[in-house]
Scaffold this active site. Sequence first.
Site: not given
Length: 543
Positions: A294, A466-469
């Site tokens: 994201h 937003d740290f969502h890989p």
Amino acid sequence: MEQFDYIIIGAGSAGCTLANRLGEDRAKRILIVEAGPMDRNLLIHVPAGVYKAWREPKFNWNYDTEPEPELLNQQVFMPRGKVLGGSSSINSMVYMRGHPLDFDGWEQECGLPGWGYAHCLPYFKAGESYNRGGDAWRGGEGPLGTCKGDYENPLYDAFVQAGEEAGQGYTDDLNGYQPEGVARLDATKRDGRRCSAAVAHLRPALARGNVSLITRAMVERIDIAQGRAQGITYRHRGALHQARASGEVILSGGALNSPHLLMLSGIGPAAHLKEHGIACLVDAPDVGQNLQDHASIILQFESRKHYPIHTVDRPWNKAMAGLRWVFTRDGIAASNIWEAGGLVRGNDHVAYPNLQYHMGPVGFEYVGNKITLSQAFAIHVDQLRPRSRGELRLRSANPGDKPLMQFNYLSDPHDLKELVEGVHKCRDLVAQGAFDALRGAEMIPGPHVKSDEEIAQWVRGVTTTDFHPSCTCRMGPDDRAVVDGECRVKGVEGLRVVDASVMPRITSANLNAPTQMIAARAADFIAGRPQRAPEYPGFAFEA
């Protein structure tokens, strides 16, 4: 060389959940191996302490992307948890499942029968204990403590009211009947403390006595012979060790570490493995491909009124907030800060929300690991269903070398267009009457950034993660998919990948909750237990 029934690689959100669910059978011996340390640092457990802890190198893999062409060749800092609990121990604790139509899309468009929301909802419910009680959509008796944001601040109230005034909608529960609009968000907290996956799942599992944990242990390869995963080789205290699994090896390293370890173990694109002198045991061209995240931008506005949170970073105020938390488990230190947000539509053409807000009642700036607060409020705007795709590759055959990752943010013009729309939506919300007594000047990007072209140029310069890989070992029925619908690695027996990497497409919200749901379902697949009966109580978007 020790023998176990199951070996779990990684004690993050998925690994802890697996250990708890598989460990319910006390006849099974389970080993869980974590590269990071124990989660003993107090700042992990104090909700607001995360803003100091999450950049701590002891708890974080501290990855960076390669220069991103559409972000003016900037590298994006990509933190990932390297501690018991994984990223659930250093994240902002927002509990969001994603929209029901995300999972229905997995089932209907990605060819994954049994992964529609009706099949996932029972696992979401069984996994959580919501502080407002269980109902048709929420669970009340599960291991993961979740609670509605309750830190009182007029800026949160103005945000929610402004969302209604702007016509962007309101909902009492984004994880419930109406998964659209602005709201007070849920968090993974219990009694004023972070409820990480380690707290919720791993500690109960360890207490049973049949789960063994090794920390600060780096798995260097999955040992495969005769087409079957036999066990692992890991480095601990400077020496190499081996462990063997009579049942299965389960890789739960996350969307970056799982494909990296698969390739180091000989499972991946054959030509790429050959470049690094690694014998290819399974030619799996999509390992490391399909990388999604994201993309996020942050707008900040001055606050005309001062609140205690604006100066909590000053030494005396910080000490007082900490003491209050120690004795009462409430106050500013018990807040995860991003307690309001929303899922909204950036235009009239999308079938369901394509933008996400996270709102915090304070302005901030990071310089290195130091955070400075200001009398302001901040709003993250995330683009939820990116069309851009990235990839993860080996840097070398050395397990200690970090992988190369290129997310290709905004490489599809559609993604940039949606973020530009997101700026307009956010500004429209903040312009509503609910903010009139509180809203000061726009600080970031500032009123001089007006036209779509100016906004687009600003977006390219500030977009971050937003740290969502996710999605680098995707599930699917096709030959290129890395795992099947039960998370089994294709071409190898006795090996599964269970974490956010198996998502075929990223969900439209934060990933911690769906990752734990995936792991709980996978545990039933592994143990041969029947899946929970599907439930579909209905949602507002069907009305």
